[in-house]
Scaffold this motif. Sequence first.
Motif, short mmCIF file in Angstrom:
data_model
loop_
_atom_site.label_atom_id
_atom_site.label_comp_id
_atom_site.label_asym_id
_atom_site.label_seq_id
_atom_site.Cartn_x
_atom_site.Cartn_y
_atom_site.Cartn_z
N GLU A 1 -37.50 -10.69 10.79
CA GLU A 1 -36.04 -10.85 10.72
C GLU A 1 -35.54 -11.80 11.79
O GLU A 1 -34.67 -12.63 11.55
N ALA A 2 -36.09 -11.71 12.98
CA ALA A 2 -35.66 -12.58 14.08
C ALA A 2 -35.87 -14.05 13.72
O ALA A 2 -35.06 -14.91 14.08
N LYS B 1 -29.12 -0.42 25.41
CA LYS B 1 -28.92 -1.34 26.53
C LYS B 1 -29.45 -2.74 26.24
O LYS B 1 -28.96 -3.71 26.79
N TRP B 2 -30.45 -2.87 25.36
CA TRP B 2 -30.98 -4.19 25.00
C TRP B 2 -29.92 -5.02 24.27
O TRP B 2 -30.01 -6.23 24.26
N ALA B 3 -28.91 -4.35 23.71
CA ALA B 3 -27.86 -5.06 22.98
C ALA B 3 -26.53 -5.09 23.75
O ALA B 3 -25.72 -5.99 23.55
N GLU B 4 -26.33 -4.12 24.64
CA GLU B 4 -25.09 -4.08 25.43
C GLU B 4 -25.02 -5.29 26.35
O GLU B 4 -26.01 -5.69 26.95
N ALA C 1 -26.46 -11.05 13.76
CA ALA C 1 -27.92 -11.20 13.78
C ALA C 1 -28.59 -9.98 14.42
O ALA C 1 -29.65 -9.55 13.98
N THR C 2 -27.95 -9.41 15.41
CA THR C 2 -28.48 -8.22 16.07
C THR C 2 -28.44 -7.03 15.12
O THR C 2 -29.37 -6.21 15.10
N ALA C 3 -27.39 -6.93 14.32
CA ALA C 3 -27.33 -5.87 13.30
C ALA C 3 -28.51 -5.99 12.34
O ALA C 3 -29.12 -4.99 11.95
N SER C 4 -28.87 -7.22 11.98
CA SER C 4 -30.01 -7.41 11.07
C SER C 4 -31.32 -6.96 11.72
O SER C 4 -32.20 -6.43 11.05
N LEU C 5 -31.44 -7.14 13.03
CA LEU C 5 -32.63 -6.65 13.74
C LEU C 5 -32.69 -5.12 13.71
O LEU C 5 -33.77 -4.54 13.52
#
Length: 168
Positions: free
Chosen positions: A10-11, A53-56, A71-75
């Motif tokens: 996905e990335a 925390k990896w996304a915050e 894109a983060t939602a897709s991950l």
Amino acid sequence: MTASDLVRIEAGLHDWASMACGCSRYPNRYPAEHIPRDLIRLLEGNPKDLDIKWAENHAVIQSNLMEPAVATASLAVAALAGRPPVGVREDLLFLLNVLGSGEQQDVANACLDVARQGVRLYYEELAAFETVGAAVEAYELLSRMDEQAERLAAHRRVHHDRLPHDLR
């Protein structure tokens, strides 16, 4: 395939280098390339170390959605499809709820559209009821999707006794 394998795939579908990360500070602009790397590292390490925390401060800052939010939602959806441990799934579901309810309504709606791709995963989480937290996060995410109202009501009737009182 593992959750990290699915996240790698996905990335590769997103141009992370062109996205300004939320950790950028004016006048510096940092690319968001580290977001998928951080998630993969956490998925391949100790699952207990994974939280949002990896996304915050990268994809979301408090309730403000940053450029890499969609894109983060897709991950997160890809990682869920790999069936990581339940605690990790709870954190990923929580993140999808945060991204789908951010202040920038157009970006939040786009994140929710991405989340819709995993709707069966959320019903599985609700039915499995491995932990209250994961089931509640799945329920909350499904409740944001208007088109799921009838199906979610049917699940609520079946799983009534297991749901927290505020979700019955």
